[in-house]
Enzyme design. Structure first.
Site: not given
Ligand SMILES: Cc1cc2nc3c(=O)[nH]c(=O)nc-3n(C[C@H](O)[C@H](O)[C@H](O)COP(=O)(O)OP(=O)(O)OC[C@H]3O[C@@H](n4cnc5c(N)ncnc54)[C@H](O)[C@@H]3O)c2cc1C
Length: 452
Positions: A40, A151, A232, A345
């Site tokens: 991370e 969250r 938000r 994502d």
């Molecule tokens: C306003 C808003 C409301 C939302 N509401 C909802 C909802 O109600 N329900 C729902 O299902 N979804 C919702 N979403 C979508 C949801 O937030 C995301 O789909 C989800 O959080 C994605 O998770 P993730 O782990 O893929 O990415 P992230 O949460 O972005 O995690 C990525 C991780 O990787 C780390 N990282 C980044 N770059 C690097 C690197 N180069 N090397 C190592 N680590 C790295 C970061 O520090 C982070 O910890 C919402 C999004 C937004 C913007």
């Protein structure tokens, strides 16, 4: 990164990024005995202080991935206080412009799309005027409506399921070298490297790993601004109830409007009302390098000045709103290259208009951890990635598209629908079905067919 357990498959997986996606995958890999290490970039796991909602598909995915996630979720989750089977009560947040039978003045005087008010026994439903649409959504045979968690609290529960020694913080991935049969070498910003048989990029919407998989010059490797942004904020429930009353404050409500909408929902067992207020940016451009900006309450309220008193009242309660520019990823032609795969994502960041991005990441984690659990020779890893890509890409790409369309629908901008509320209702009644009603185990069987 040696295999920790002599019974484990003789290969290792590097999980790159520790948000909901990376942590879910790590939990799934652990369950299948697949050796992993999570890297991370931040100095600790962290999530924004806001709510996240999950649909029935996500709750089922949690259960399938690891029942302990579902237990934690059930412990933390907050639903509507009385409209248990309702996803969202749709109301008009401003005056109607076109002549319809449902001319609205304000939500408090003229609710336009009401949800089920009869509690547990009814399926989720949406009502426009006197027309009721049942969505028949259930989890464990029970009606399932809005359900969300804070969250950061949810993330803490995921973190607790992973041994500390399997995590390295302050490791920002900058490059990945393909070592052929030897796997991959991951290079970090501070100069260290790590090797693994495979890597999964869970590094979110600014994914470095995506650019590695798709190629820096590929337009699909880069996020694109969707033309909308959102404020938000959180409001203490006692203040929300004092202003809106129990019915509106303690149940999830969407106030639709022209080029903007506001969603409120209870979180933290009803102690807090989560507020997200969306707006369309007229020029469709985002030029600030930052995607999250601190903003002033006065500016936010001015942005909604054409809305009715309910919306303006709600926004007056939000003390320190952040403004989020909403980006998504263009469709990727693949989710993997060799021994590197994308998940969450990083693979399919979408707008939040169907509240399903995080849920899709949990579904992804269920499918990929199961497929990798079937691999007993590192040479088969690519086959697992291929199967993952085949079964998950169509569904998750569809979310990116339909979620963007939903943003237009909620903002009364959808082509051929606009503020025609009959058409609005007809669209809403089927919009979420394909997301909520998925057969994940069936998907997995399909992915394994002819391969594992
Ligand atoms: C306003 C808003 C409301 C939302 N509401 C909802 C909802 O109600 N329900 C729902 O299902 N979804 C919702 N979403 C979508 C949801 O937030 C995301 O789909 C989800 O959080 C994605 O998770 P993730 O782990 O893929 O990415 P992230 O949460 O972005 O995690 C990525 C991780 O990787 C780390 N990282 C980044 N770059 C690097 C690197 N180069 N090397 C190592 N680590 C790295 C970061 O520090 C982070 O910890 C919402 C999004 C937004 C913007």
């Amino acid at each position: 990164m040696p295999s920790a357990n002599p019974q484990s498959p003789p290969y290792t997986v590097a999980v790159l990024g520790g948000g909901i996606a990376g942590l879910s995958l790590a939990i799934g890999l652990q369950r299948h005995g697949v050796p992993f290490h999570l890297y991370e970039s931040a100095h600790a796991f962290a999530e924004v202080g806001a709510g996240v909602g999950f649909g029935p598909n996500s709750i089922r995915a949690m259960q399938l991935l690891d029942p302990r996630i579902r237990e934690s979720y059930d412990r933390l989750a907050t639903g509507n206080s009385d409209r248990k089977g309702t996803w969202l009560e749709f109301r008009m947040g401003c005056d109607w412009r076109s002549g319809t039978d449902w001319k609205g003045n304000d939500a408090r005087s003229n609710g336009m799309v009401k949800g089920d008010v009869d509690g547990e026994e009814r399926p989720t439903r949406i009502q426009v005027g006197d027309k009721i649409t049942e969505l028949n959504t259930t989890v464990d045979g029970k009606p399932f409506g809005q359900s969300s968690v804070h969250r950061a609290a949810f993330l803490d529960e995921l973190v607790a399921l992973i041994p500390k020694q399997k995590v390295s913080f302050n490791h920002r991935v900058v490059a990945i070298d393909d070592l052929g049969a030897e796997g991959v070498r991951i290079r970090f910003e501070h100069g260290e490297t790590a090797t693994a048989d495979a890597a999964v990029g869970c590094d979110g919407i600014k994914s470095r790993v995506r650019r590695i998989v798709l190629g820096e010059d590929n337009p699909a490797a880069h996020p694109s601004f969707t033309g909308k942004y959102a404020y938000r904020g959180l409001v203490p429930m006692d203040q929300a109830v004092a202003l809106l009353g129990d019915g509106l404050a303690r149940n999830s409500v969407m106030y639709t409007g022209y080029h903007g909408h506001v969603i409120t929902m209870p979180i933290e067992h009803g102690a807090t009302m989560n507020v997200v207020a969306f707006r369309t940016k007229p020029d469709g451009k985002w030029e600030d390098e930052r995607w999250v900006l601190p903003t002033r309450k006065e500016d936010m309220r001015a942005d909604f000045k054409g809305f009715g008193p309910s919306v303006r009242d709600i926004l007056s309660l939000v003390q320190t709103p952040d403004l989020w520019a909403l980006f998504d990823y263009p469709p990727a032609e693949t989710y993997f290259k060799g021994r590197v795969c994308l998940l969450g994502d990083a693979a399919h960041a979408s707008t939040p208009h169907q509240g399903s991005g995080a849920g899709m990441a949990i579904e992804d984690a269920f499918v990929l951890s199961n497929l990798l659990g079937k691999v007993d020779d590192a040479r088969e890893i690519e086959t697992a990635f291929q199967a993952f890509d085949r079964i998950r890409r169509p569904r998750t790409q569809k979310l990116v598209t339909t979620s963007k369309e939903a943003g237009e629908l909620w903002d009364l901008e959808a082509a051929g629908i606009g503020d025609d509320m009959e058409k609005f209702r007809a669209d809403v009644q089927v919009r979420m079905d394909w997301i909520w009603d998925v057969d994940l185990e069936g998907q997995l069987r399909e992915g394994k067919k002819g391969v594992f």
